[in-house]
Write a protein that holds these residues in place. Structure first.
Motif, PDB file in Angstrom:
ATOM      1  N   ASP A  86       0.831  -1.202   0.000  1.00  0.00           N
ATOM      2  CA  ASP A  86       0.000   0.000   0.000  1.00  0.00           C
ATOM      3  C   ASP A  86       0.870   1.257   0.000  1.00  0.00           C
ATOM      4  O   ASP A  86       2.051   1.224   0.377  1.00  0.00           O
ATOM      5  N   ALA A  87       0.296   2.346  -0.427  1.00  0.00           N
ATOM      6  CA  ALA A  87       1.014   3.619  -0.443  1.00  0.00           C
ATOM      7  C   ALA A  87       1.569   3.931   0.942  1.00  0.00           C
ATOM      8  O   ALA A  87       0.866   3.804   1.957  1.00  0.00           O
ATOM      9  N   LEU A  88       2.832   4.299   0.998  1.00  0.00           N
ATOM     10  CA  LEU A  88       3.507   4.519   2.273  1.00  0.00           C
ATOM     11  C   LEU A  88       3.048   5.824   2.905  1.00  0.00           C
ATOM     12  O   LEU A  88       2.669   6.772   2.197  1.00  0.00           O
ATOM     13  N   PRO A  89       3.090   5.909   4.217  1.00  0.00           N
ATOM     14  CA  PRO A  89       2.719   7.163   4.881  1.00  0.00           C
ATOM     15  C   PRO A  89       3.694   8.275   4.514  1.00  0.00           C
ATOM     16  O   PRO A  89       4.876   8.032   4.247  1.00  0.00           O
ATOM     17  N   VAL A  90       3.209   9.504   4.529  1.00  0.00           N
ATOM     18  CA  VAL A  90       4.009  10.671   4.160  1.00  0.00           C
ATOM     19  C   VAL A  90       4.768  11.160   5.380  1.00  0.00           C
ATOM     20  O   VAL A  90       4.182  11.415   6.437  1.00  0.00           O
ATOM     21  N   SER A  91       6.083  11.280   5.246  1.00  0.00           N
ATOM     22  CA  SER A  91       6.912  11.764   6.342  1.00  0.00           C
ATOM     23  C   SER A  91       6.817  13.278   6.450  1.00  0.00           C
ATOM     24  O   SER A  91       6.699  13.992   5.440  1.00  0.00           O
ATOM     25  N   ASP A  92       6.889  13.776   7.665  1.00  0.00           N
ATOM     26  CA  ASP A  92       6.825  15.222   7.878  1.00  0.00           C
ATOM     27  C   ASP A  92       8.111  15.928   7.447  1.00  0.00           C
ATOM     28  O   ASP A  92       8.086  17.105   7.087  1.00  0.00           O
ATOM     29  N   ASP A  93       9.230  15.215   7.507  1.00  0.00           N
ATOM     30  CA  ASP A  93      10.524  15.801   7.159  1.00  0.00           C
ATOM     31  C   ASP A  93      11.243  14.858   6.197  1.00  0.00           C
ATOM     32  O   ASP A  93      12.088  14.060   6.597  1.00  0.00           O
ATOM     33  N   PRO A  94      10.915  14.905   4.919  1.00  0.00           N
ATOM     34  CA  PRO A  94      11.491  13.942   3.979  1.00  0.00           C
ATOM     35  C   PRO A  94      12.967  14.200   3.725  1.00  0.00           C
ATOM     36  O   PRO A  94      13.421  15.341   3.670  1.00  0.00           O
TER      37      PRO A  94
END
Length: 482
Positions: free
Chosen positions: A211-219
């Motif tokens: 599944d689509a990975l969670p979005v990091s706050d600080d990529p």
């Protein structure tokens, strides 16, 4: 008398038919070995086994020794008490610290079992049939198994090569080794002189979609999570400081790689420290998330103008950096620019206008050869990696090989010898889109990975949360100059 002498001379001069000669037979002399030497050899092997056994299998030898000592001192009752205490301790360990129990007990036991039942038992026939056994003076020499370790998904068999052989012989026989030991695949890792590791997966850890990975706050733009490696570790794609070429046939999952990379950059796009300039000749793959992009083009002329605009912006930034800095740091003034180019072959090979092809190729060559140090990256995707389709693939340091049509294309994408080391991208199951082989930093061995699947609802949500409104001055969804 004269007549008799002439007749005798005639008989002497008469030619005789050649007599066939028998073939010369050579036989190897048989020397009987004295029995004392045979017994001495057996005794030496037995003593060596007794000395090395505690070093190779300390837990097993210790358990047997403790059991024998308990039986000798206390009889069957003491032995039963000892093993009851051990069983209770193992049960508590398993329930209280399951990860440590798997690492130190379960996988070691599994490695011992598979070493003798799978590899040692079939070692000689598999290597002889696959042509990896060597012969000298009528004696057969086999590479030796030095050890077997098990991870959560694969067996790693450490092998000592026969003197005079090379790892390339194993690399050319990975298919035979995989089928011989009943594994889905085989990969070869060279550890040192006469020292290599054969990796045999026990199961396909990438069979299920991700599944689509969670979005990091600080990529981290140099390590964006886009999927998962075969060993369970995250697959992190480096964009900042490099260029990436993704190759695969239709339906192989190129869109999963592109959208996973874009998804991982969303907070940087929102903050303005990164921008995506998208080119979508098909008008199908990237147009759905159009509001996420600072620049967008689909027509050929607009696409070439976008590329040339990127070259101009790159050269302007390089002129400002000259003599002042050598490393780009993403900021709102100098954002990291990713030029996402889908179906790059349409512009470099398939478009009927020769001038369009020439301009596109010149712009891509300039970006890929000069853009890394000033914060410009090209993330391109295509189906056919042949030179006549794109002759710029060597300007992309990082390459991703999804499912390919031909075995020869694997080495075109990942470099010569990649297929011999187990990167069988041409054998990827068509029902498993997103699976690919890549080379990670610091390792020449290809790694099997799978990109996360970003669906249309995910893209719609991304555009709603992170997309730019038409009134945003940074938003430019046409090919016009900003």
């Amino acid at each position: 008398m004269l007549r008799d002498s002439k007749a005798g001379a005639a008989q002497v001069q008469r030619p005789t038919a050649p007599v066939p000669t028998q073939a010369i037979r050579f036989t190897t002399p048989v020397v009987e070995t004295p029995g004392i030497f045979i017994l001495t050899g057996w005794l030496w092997r037995f003593l060596r086994m007794l000395v090395l056994l505690p070093l190779q299998f300390p837990v097993s030898v210790g358990a047997v020794a403790a059991s024998v000592a308990a039986y000798a001192l206390t009889g069957w009752l003491g032995l039963a008490v000892l093993w009851s205490v051990v069983d209770v301790g193992l049960l508590v360990w398993w329930r209280r610290w399951p990860h440590a129990f798997k690492a130190h007990v379960a996988r070691r036991a599994l490695a011992t079992w598979r070493r003798f039942w799978i590899y040692r038992r079939h070692w000689q026939p598999v290597l002889v049939v696959s042509g990896l056994a060597e012969s000298y003076l009528e004696r057969q020499y086999l590479p030796q198994i030095r050890g077997v370790t098990c991870s959560a998904w694969a067996d790693r068999v450490r092998v000592k090569l026969v003197a005079g052989t090379s790892p390339a012989e194993f690399e050319n026989r990975v298919s035979e080794l995989a089928h011989g030991f009943g594994a889905p695949s085989c990969r070869v890792e060279v550890r040192g002189p006469r020292d290599l590791v054969l990796e045999f997966p026990r199961r396909d850890t990438l069979a299920d979609p991700i599944d689509a990975l969670p979005v990091s706050d600080d990529p981290d733009l140099s390590a964006l999570p886009v999927g998962r490696c075969e060993d369970g570790e995250p697959w992190r794609l480096r964009l900042h400081g490099t260029h990436v070429l993704t190759v695969g046939v239709t339906g192989a999952g190129k869109g999963s790689v592109l959208w996973s990379a874009i998804r991982a950059m969303l907070p940087a796009l929102k903050a303005g420290t990164a921008e995506v300039w998208a080119i979508d000749p098909k008008r199908m793959e990237l147009s759905f998330g159009r509001s996420l992009f600072a620049r967008y083009a689909d027509a050929a002329e607009d696409a070439v103008e976008l590329l040339e605009s990127a070259v101009a912006a790159m050269q302007q930034r390089a002129e400002r950096y000259a003599g002042r800095r050598r490393v780009h740091v993403p900021s709102t003034r100098d954002p990291f620019v990713v030029v996402v180019l889908d179906e790059v072959a349409f512009l470099t090979a398939y478009h009927p206008d020769r001038d369009i092809r020439r301009r596109a190729e010149n712009a891509i060559a300039t970006l890929t050869s000069q853009g890394r140090s000033v914060g410009f990256c090209v993330l391109a995707a295509l189906q056919d990696p042949r030179k006549e389709v794109i002759n710029l693939r060597n300007l992309f340091p990082d390459k991703i090989a999804l499912r390919l049509d031909e075995a020869s294309q694997v080495d075109m994408v990942l470099g010569e010898g990649a297929r011999d080391r187990g990167a069988n991208a041409h054998l990827i199951n068509p029902d498993l889109p997103g699976i690919a082989f890549v080379k990670l930093d610091g390792s020449p061995a290809p790694v099997r990975v799978r990109a996360a699947f970003v669906t249309d609802p995910h893209i719609d949500a991304m555009a709603g949360s992170y997309g730019r409104s038409p009134s945003d001055p940074r938003s430019d969804c046409t090919a016009d100059e900003r």
